[in-house]
Design an enzyme around this catalytic site. Structure first.
Site, PDB file in Angstrom:
ATOM      1  CB  SER A 125      57.513  67.538  -3.569  1.00 20.26           C
ATOM      2  OG  SER A 125      57.356  67.101  -4.894  1.00 20.26           O
ATOM      3  CG  HIS A 135      51.383  68.953  -9.760  1.00 23.73           C
ATOM      4  ND1 HIS A 135      51.921  69.750 -10.733  1.00 23.73           N
ATOM      5  CD2 HIS A 135      52.218  67.892  -9.666  1.00 23.73           C
ATOM      6  CE1 HIS A 135      53.020  69.184 -11.221  1.00 23.73           C
ATOM      7  NE2 HIS A 135      53.211  68.046 -10.595  1.00 23.73           N
ATOM      8  CD  GLU A 174      59.341  36.723 -12.844  1.00 25.23           C
ATOM      9  OE1 GLU A 174      59.970  37.550 -13.515  1.00 25.23           O
ATOM     10  OE2 GLU A 174      59.716  35.555 -12.702  1.00 25.23           O
ATOM     11  CE  LYS A 210      68.586  65.809  -6.815  1.00 28.07           C
ATOM     12  NZ  LYS A 210      68.327  66.381  -5.501  1.00 28.07           N
ATOM     13  CG  ASP A 211      63.245  64.377 -12.174  1.00 18.33           C
ATOM     14  OD1 ASP A 211      63.741  64.013 -11.092  1.00 18.33           O
ATOM     15  OD2 ASP A 211      62.103  64.841 -12.281  1.00 18.33           O
TER      16      ASP A 211
END
Lengths: 219, 406, 167
Positions: free
Chosen positions: B212, B208, B279, B235-236
């Protein structure tokens, strides 16, 4: 499907490597219907349980599977309903007789590479060796005798019967390894349907909210 | 009533300010692709792992005599125990899948570049914490794979100079992986996720501060930023729904895809399973470890292969902004790297043979070369692109940068 | 910026939005159920919800404690004299003795003090709770506070003359 095979499966399309030492398993479909599982339960409770226990399966859970109380009472003898399915032969006696302690079968359907197919192939894998001894092509050092008698089966009909029996046993042990699998799948269908509806709703709503932005020049 | 309560709080805590500046009106580029969904998605996966983990902890017993049984108790007797357990075990893989995509997006679009170095490094720290948490969690079912995985990985610390043996014993609290190891791994597996939550906060504060990045790699003009809410909340949410469909398909229909058969056999310190494989999310790094025929060298190479990402902001020396959008050589290198990762993953999964050893060696070299050649490639590419002519937006960006310097 | 539909604040509280919100909230609430449910007694605990007791080993005047759902249950084989003494009503929570037993010689009560949950000890004429001094008579009725209620009588039934199943 196992993750060890997923990636190689994709990559083997453009690679020349082969997996080393893989035993060829029989991939006959293993039934999952209730009738097979119940027939398998009878085999396991009356034949296999002479030597093998299922320490994570209690007699009471056989009732949930739909086996009649009277039948379960016969199988459990004087053991309480809450008791796990124990072998009739004491583990020490079995170890003395066979050289190894017969393994617990609760998770056998998922504890070998190949899962149920390994189990079925193993039960069907007995044959007669060069000196007339019984061998098993899947697990060569096994100490278990050919209980189902596949190595001595002579005609196709007999083999067919033994194969059906082996499939039933495998079907039951597959249930025993994950008794909640039925609940899981039936709940899963509703969950997925709900999530798909949510996806569609959210997609439409997103398009609506983004309408003005989507109409702008791309950056 | 609500307004006055809010005013009361706001005098004492910046609630409205926080909601307005960091959630609702937080300015976000309008051209983010769906690849930008994976950051918030990772946050959701973290929460789901925390919640299912805490409820599993109410039934799990960290004791070598009862650990394996308690997992079966969860799977068979606890109400919805199978759901919690499968969500948690599938969630571990999902977490890595989401984080790896998040990292791949950062690399592809050059989001790690100035001024986002700290954002990238805090993310790197999160990856290390996640790896440690996943590794310790994998011991808890106390199956054969759990046991031997922990045995092998703790043995890597034998490469510690001078005190190798002591460090391994100290980590285990025993001469072999044992009861003490299981109990401490459980304690730390419970603790680490909360440290991860703290680290996520730091990651978000850094985000922040610098805001972005976007696919162009050039900061947008204020008019091209849109408020986070409702645009990116919806959108998320859409991304979450799609993720949950895929996740549920695994959890409900093929939950054992990612569980090794050998882990359904209780741990046996006297017998190692025929193939031991980590894994899937550790496979490429495991392949690098195996490609160096020397314990200390292998451990160093594996450690470096994870840590080298931190150097990216300095290895990428191009003046052309962003990542692959305007830079074909960078894009090419990115896909070479991705393909190389897949090859390493394959090599890590199969038993070592003469052939796979050679492939592993070459893939390891390519892995490090993609990083080490980047300074040179990015400079060459820059010169070529400037000579060829740049898009107006990039031209303008370079001009502004040049003006700032004078 | 008076319009409800602009770039900074697009229109979103329409029908589609409401349906999606309600559907999403319902799903999120439903997803909490497995978590809540997982804290309820598991199948193996529930399968211990009944306890069978053989009464033939308990002599007259003797008491036997069995575990039922993890709780102590007192089974008192009362003598004729004890039964007669219980004919009177108790003071704090008056209940007739006949209402608390199925067969007068067998008293079956949950051995948890109704005050704060301690297990009372057998005393001369009933039970005495060591925690706060509550007293119960041979019918499990409270005779001396602070306990507010008589000892609970669990559900049980006689399978035969000397076998009961609790639960």
């Amino acid at each position: 499907m196992n993750k060890r095979f997923l990636l190689p499966l994709l990559l083997s399309l453009f690679s020349s490597f082969a997996l080393a030492n893989e035993i060829e398993l029989e991939h006959d479909p293993i039934p999952t219907d209730r009738a097979s599982v119940l027939r398998g339960a009878e085999q396991v409770a009356t034949v296999c349980s002479s030597c093998h226990g299922l320490k994570y399966v209690q007699y009471r859970s056989l009732l949930d599977l739909g086996i009649a109380k009277e039948t379960v009472d016969v199988w459990r003898g004087d053991k309480p309903l809450n008791s796990a399915m124990k072998p009739q032969m004491a583990p020490d006696d079995a170890a003395a007789a066979f050289g190894v302690t017969p393994p617990d079968l609760s998770l056998m359907a998922v504890a070998r590479e190949g899962g149920v197919h390994y189990l079925y192939s193993y039960l069907m894998g007995y044959g007669v060796g060069a000196n007339g001894e019984t061998t098993n092509r899947i697990f060569t050092v096994t100490k278990m005798p050919d209980v189902l008698g596949i190595s001595a089966a002579s005609d196709a009909k007999q083999r067919e019967e033994i194969s059906a029996k082996a499939k039933d046993i495998t079907a039951f042990l597959n249930w025993a390894a994950d008794p909640r699998a039925g609940d899981r799948r039936s709940l899963g269908i509703y969950v997925i349907i709900y999530l798909l509806i949510m996806t569609i709703l959210l997609f439409l709503w997103k398009k609506q909210i983004w309408r003005k932005i989507d109409a702008m020049e791309k950056l | 009533m609500f307004k006055s309560t809010l005013a009361w709080i706001d005098q004492r805590f910046p609630l409205t300010h926080f909601i307005k500046n960091d959630l609702a009106d937080y300015p976000t580029p309008r051209n983010l692709s769906y690849w930008w969904n994976f950051g918030s998605l990772a946050g959701l996966v973290l929460v789901m792992q925390l919640v299912t983990g805490i409820f599993l902890a109410m039934h799990y017993k960290p004791d070598i005599a009862t650990a394996f049984d308690s997992i079966q108790h969860i799977m068979r007797d606890v109400n919805y125990g199978w759901l919690l357990r499968y969500m948690h075990s599938t969630g571990a893989s999902a977490f890595f899948a989401v984080i790896y995509i998040h990292m791949a997006r950062t690399l592809y679009h050059g989001s790690y570049r100035a001024p986002r170095e700290l954002l990238w490094w805090t993310g790197q720290g999160l990856l290390l914490l996640l790896m440690a948490t996943a590794f310790m969690g994998y011991l808890l079912p106390w199956g054969q794979m759990s046991y031997w995985g922990a045995a092998v990985i703790t043995n890597l610390f034998r490469a510690t100079p001078f005190f190798g043996e002591q460090v391994v014993v100290w980590l285990r609290g025993d001469f072999q992986v044992g009861d003490a190891t299981l109990t401490r791994f459980y304690a730390l597996h419970f603790l680490f996720p909360f440290i991860i939550v703290g680290a996520v906060m730091i990651h978000l504060i850094a985000l922040h501060t610098v805001k972005s990045s976007n696919p162009r790699g050039i900061e947008l003009k204020p008019k091209d930023n849109i408020p986070f809410h409702p645009y990116y909340t919806i959108k998320d949410m859409l991304g979450v729904a799609v993720y949950l469909v895929v996740f549920s398909a695994f959890v409900f229909f093929v939950p054992n895809t990612l569980i090794e058969a050998a882990n359904n056999i209780p741990a046996n310190p006297m017998q190692t399973p025929a193939h031991i494989v980590p894994e899937w999310y550790f496979l490429p790094f495991y392949a690098i470890l195996r490609s160096v025929p020397d314990l200390a060298g292998g451990v160093a190479a594996m450690g470096l292969s994870v840590l080298i990402f931190a150097a990216m902001p300095y290895l990428d020396r191009s003046r052309i902004p962003g990542g692959a959008r305007y830079r074909p050589a960078y894009r090419f290198l990115f896909f070479i790297f991705l393909a190389d990762m897949l090859v390493l993953g394959y090599v890590g999964a199969v038993p070592v043979t003469a052939d796979t050893a050679i492939v592993g060696r070459v893939a390891t070299e390519i892995y490090f070369l993609t990083f080490l050649l980047l300074p040179w490639i990015s400079k060459k590419e820059e010169a070529y692109l400037i000579k060829r002519g740049l898009p107006p937006a990039v031209e303008e960006f370079l001009q502004n940068n040049a003006n700032k310097k004078h | 910026m008076s319009s409800k539909d602009n770039v900074v604040n697009p229109e979103r509280r329409n029908f589609l939005g409401k349906v999606t919100t309600v559907a999403g909230a319902t799903g999120a609430a439903a997803a909490c159920w497995p978590l809540v449910s997982s804290m309820n007694p598991s199948v193996d605990v529930l399968s211990n919800a009944t306890t069978e007791v053989d009464l033939s080993h308990i002599p007259p005047g003797g008491m036997h404690t069995v575990a039922w759902q993890g709780k102590p249950v007192f089974i008192l084989h009362r003598t004729e004299e004890e039964i007669n003494r219980m004919k009177e009503l108790s003071q704090i929570e008056p209940v007739a003795d006949e209402k608390r037993v199925q067969q007068p010689q067998w008293l079956v009560v949950v051995g948890i003090c109704t005050h704060l949950g301690c297990v009372p000890n057998r005393s001369e004429n009933g039970w005495l709770c060591a925690c706060h001094g509550s007293q119960y008579d041979d019918s499990g009725r409270v005779t001396h506070g602070p306990a507010p209620h008589n000892l609970d009588v669990p559900p049980y039934k006689f399978l035969s003359a000397d076998r009961i199943v609790i639960g």
